[in-house]
Design a protein around this motif. Structure first.
Motif, PDB file in Angstrom:
ATOM      1  N   LEU A 219      13.536  49.852  76.737  1.00 40.81           N
ATOM      2  CA  LEU A 219      14.681  50.102  76.864  1.00 40.81           C
ATOM      3  C   LEU A 219      15.519  48.869  76.113  1.00 40.81           C
ATOM      4  O   LEU A 219      15.195  47.797  76.084  1.00 40.81           O
ATOM      5  CB  LEU A 219      15.381  50.055  78.241  1.00 40.81           C
ATOM      6  N   HIS A 220      16.793  49.208  75.529  1.00 38.74           N
ATOM      7  CA  HIS A 220      17.729  48.234  74.839  1.00 38.74           C
ATOM      8  C   HIS A 220      18.968  48.138  75.394  1.00 38.74           C
ATOM      9  O   HIS A 220      19.546  49.250  75.703  1.00 38.74           O
ATOM     10  CB  HIS A 220      17.685  48.490  73.232  1.00 38.74           C
ATOM     11  N   VAL A 221      19.610  46.920  75.412  1.00 46.76           N
ATOM     12  CA  VAL A 221      20.916  46.622  75.945  1.00 46.76           C
ATOM     13  C   VAL A 221      21.739  46.173  74.736  1.00 46.76           C
ATOM     14  O   VAL A 221      21.482  45.196  73.979  1.00 46.76           O
ATOM     15  CB  VAL A 221      20.784  45.838  77.255  1.00 46.76           C
ATOM     16  N   ALA A 222      22.921  46.519  74.832  1.00 47.97           N
ATOM     17  CA  ALA A 222      23.972  46.207  73.710  1.00 47.97           C
ATOM     18  C   ALA A 222      24.412  44.828  73.751  1.00 47.97           C
ATOM     19  O   ALA A 222      24.833  44.304  74.912  1.00 47.97           O
ATOM     20  CB  ALA A 222      25.360  47.314  73.918  1.00 47.97           C
ATOM     21  N   LEU A 223      24.345  44.115  72.646  1.00 46.01           N
ATOM     22  CA  LEU A 223      24.735  42.504  72.592  1.00 46.01           C
ATOM     23  C   LEU A 223      24.051  41.893  73.645  1.00 46.01           C
ATOM     24  O   LEU A 223      24.745  41.063  74.274  1.00 46.01           O
ATOM     25  CB  LEU A 223      26.201  42.564  72.654  1.00 46.01           C
ATOM     26  N   GLY A 224      22.624  42.251  74.008  1.00 44.05           N
ATOM     27  CA  GLY A 224      22.206  41.567  74.959  1.00 44.05           C
ATOM     28  C   GLY A 224      22.482  41.533  76.298  1.00 44.05           C
ATOM     29  O   GLY A 224      22.145  41.020  77.373  1.00 44.05           O
ATOM     30  N   LEU A 225      23.475  42.456  76.803  1.00 43.34           N
ATOM     31  CA  LEU A 225      23.881  42.833  78.011  1.00 43.34           C
ATOM     32  C   LEU A 225      23.890  44.137  78.580  1.00 43.34           C
ATOM     33  O   LEU A 225      23.300  44.313  79.546  1.00 43.34           O
ATOM     34  CB  LEU A 225      25.389  42.440  77.912  1.00 43.34           C
ATOM     35  N   GLY A 226      24.398  45.241  77.901  1.00 38.97           N
ATOM     36  CA  GLY A 226      24.225  46.676  78.608  1.00 38.97           C
ATOM     37  C   GLY A 226      25.024  46.650  79.861  1.00 38.97           C
ATOM     38  O   GLY A 226      24.635  46.892  80.769  1.00 38.97           O
ATOM     39  N   ALA A 227      26.374  46.339  79.764  1.00 38.50           N
ATOM     40  CA  ALA A 227      27.186  46.058  80.448  1.00 38.50           C
ATOM     41  C   ALA A 227      27.776  47.110  81.570  1.00 38.50           C
ATOM     42  O   ALA A 227      28.324  47.260  82.651  1.00 38.50           O
ATOM     43  CB  ALA A 227      28.176  45.061  80.560  1.00 38.50           C
TER      44      ALA A 227
ATOM     45  N   ALA B 196      26.672  49.405  83.317  1.00 36.54           N
ATOM     46  CA  ALA B 196      25.813  49.958  84.209  1.00 36.54           C
ATOM     47  C   ALA B 196      25.939  48.999  85.817  1.00 36.54           C
ATOM     48  O   ALA B 196      26.907  48.148  85.830  1.00 36.54           O
ATOM     49  CB  ALA B 196      24.294  48.883  83.828  1.00 36.54           C
ATOM     50  N   GLU B 197      25.327  49.589  86.578  1.00 36.05           N
ATOM     51  CA  GLU B 197      25.511  48.656  88.095  1.00 36.05           C
ATOM     52  C   GLU B 197      25.344  47.388  88.124  1.00 36.05           C
ATOM     53  O   GLU B 197      25.808  46.520  88.872  1.00 36.05           O
ATOM     54  CB  GLU B 197      24.898  49.645  88.984  1.00 36.05           C
ATOM     55  N   GLU B 198      24.117  46.908  87.335  1.00 44.33           N
ATOM     56  CA  GLU B 198      23.775  45.743  87.309  1.00 44.33           C
ATOM     57  C   GLU B 198      23.156  45.171  85.944  1.00 44.33           C
ATOM     58  O   GLU B 198      22.670  46.121  85.202  1.00 44.33           O
ATOM     59  CB  GLU B 198      22.429  45.593  88.459  1.00 44.33           C
ATOM     60  N   VAL B 199      23.002  44.046  85.680  1.00 45.50           N
ATOM     61  CA  VAL B 199      22.441  43.613  84.475  1.00 45.50           C
ATOM     62  C   VAL B 199      21.616  42.298  84.529  1.00 45.50           C
ATOM     63  O   VAL B 199      21.890  41.673  85.790  1.00 45.50           O
ATOM     64  CB  VAL B 199      23.599  43.200  83.399  1.00 45.50           C
ATOM     65  N   VAL B 200      20.717  42.107  83.863  1.00 45.14           N
ATOM     66  CA  VAL B 200      19.941  40.886  83.794  1.00 45.14           C
ATOM     67  C   VAL B 200      19.985  40.219  82.739  1.00 45.14           C
ATOM     68  O   VAL B 200      19.745  40.618  81.607  1.00 45.14           O
ATOM     69  CB  VAL B 200      18.461  41.056  83.971  1.00 45.14           C
ATOM     70  N   VAL B 201      20.608  38.943  82.620  1.00 41.76           N
ATOM     71  CA  VAL B 201      20.956  38.214  81.582  1.00 41.76           C
ATOM     72  C   VAL B 201      20.443  36.767  81.603  1.00 41.76           C
ATOM     73  O   VAL B 201      20.129  36.226  82.590  1.00 41.76           O
ATOM     74  CB  VAL B 201      22.310  38.312  81.324  1.00 41.76           C
TER      75      VAL B 201
END
Length: 365
Positions: free
Chosen positions: A130-138, A140-145
């Motif tokens: 899976l990929h997350v936009a601009l390192g965030l993928g925000a 969503a209910e939660e993110v890991v950054v």
């Protein structure tokens, strides 16, 4: 809390250019060394999300959209010193390394370590990468950054305002204050009145610019522009250059901010700018959308053409300042929020954005 496990959360995912984004379960890893898990409490729907969904900005898929958000830290990995669980934070989609040549020159928005349009993180429910936009993928209910991607803010700052500070306000206000350096009495033109453009209009008015001219293809943006501080609203058509000159003593504006990211509107901004003025490209466009300028007009006009990456801002410095302005009442972001919705309504918000309707939609996952 530390030492968590992989978790399953709901997120807005797009499978390829032009594919319809859908809300579905995805798997996020536990925070590793130097990482934090954030429960997203508010996220803005930005034009860059639309550009990644429709393929204008090339990105790997499947992709979790979203990069403008605020929330609460719920878990930290080893070696995290920046925040603790319970901290209210704004997400930063361009965290600088503070060690490269650009950071050393005081230009962290150009940091060599800032990644591309997406980073690989987590898995789909079926186990695919899976990929997350601009390192965030925000969205969503939660993110890991990474811990550098969170900026602590006061707990009494409303989440919806905090989210907009992370992209629209930093970008739009920074373009006026940091990139253009607009001074009192100078004239400003803003083309494109989404969240970034409206933030630029408000910042230009706050800087004492006069007149502040606002342009959009949607006539419905007129009231939003005037509420943000525009002196006049102008239609985005072939009469723009003439209308601008009529309002600026026949010269054109001192500063034109293009907040769309298209060759046609960059060219329109160029034509509406006075000799010796500057055109600031704020919108991110496609690599094959080419701007044509003749060698003679570049020489004769003496104009400056440059871009404003993330508003030439240092989020660690500028975002707390903006948060203070919101809390003191000096900065009112209510006019930037035209709708609020749940995560299930985020795809429809992208459709409204594509149609040019409203300003920012805030999603509350």
């Amino acid at each position: 809390m530390t030492g968590g496990r992989e978790s399953t959360v709901r997120a807005l995912v797009v499978d390829g250019p032009g594919a319809p984004p859908t809300v579905r379960p995805v798997r996020l890893p536990a925070p590793g060394a130097g990482q934090v898990r954030v429960r997203v409490r508010a996220a803005g729907v930005c034009h860059s999300d639309l550009s990644m969904a429709d393929g204008t900005i090339a990105a790997p898929y499947p992709l979790v959209l979203g990069h403008e958000a605020a929330g609460v830290v719920v878990e930290v990995g080893p070696a995290v010193t920046r925040v603790a669980p319970g901290a209210h934070v704004v997400l930063n989609w361009a965290p600088p390394c503070r060690a490269c040549w650009f950071c050393g020159r005081g230009e962290p928005w150009l940091c060599a370590a800032i990644g591309g349009p997406a980073a690989r993180r987590g898995r789909t429910a079926g186990g695919d990468p899976l990929h997350v936009a601009l390192g965030l993928g925000a969205l969503a209910e939660e993110v890991v950054v990474e811990q550098a991607a969170v900026i602590p803010v006061p707990a009494d700052l409303p989440f919806e305002a905090a989210a907009l500070l992370g992209c629209a306000v930093l970008t739009g206000s920074g373009a006026v204050r940091r990139t253009a350096g607009v001074a009192a009495g100078e004239s400003v033109l803003v083309i494109g009145l989404g969240g970034v453009g409206l933030a630029a209009v408000a910042a230009a008015r706050a800087a004492g610019a006069d007149p502040v001219l606002a342009v959009d293809r949607a006539a419905a943006k007129r009231e939003l522009a005037l509420a943000a501080g525009a002196s006049a609203f102008l239609p985005a058509d072939d009469t723009l250059s003439r209308a601008v000159r009529e309002l600026t003593g026949g010269r054109g504006v001192d500063h034109a901010l293009e907040c769309v990211g298209r060759a046609a509107t960059i060219r329109a901004a160029w034509r509406a700018t006075r000799r010796g003025g500057q055109v600031i490209v704020v919108g991110m466009g496609a690599k094959d959308d080419l701007v044509g300028l003749s060698a003679l007009e570049i020489f004769h006009s003496a104009r400056t053409l440059r871009s404003s990456v993330y508003g030439s801002s240092d989020p660690d410095r500028d975002l707390p300042e903006l948060a203070g302005a919101v809390l003191s009442g000096r900065l009112d972001l209510a006019l930037l929020i035209s709708a609020e919705t749940s995560l299930d309504g985020a795809a429809a918000a992208l459709d409204r954005l594509a149609a040019g309707e409203g300003a920012r939609t805030v999603v509350r996952p």
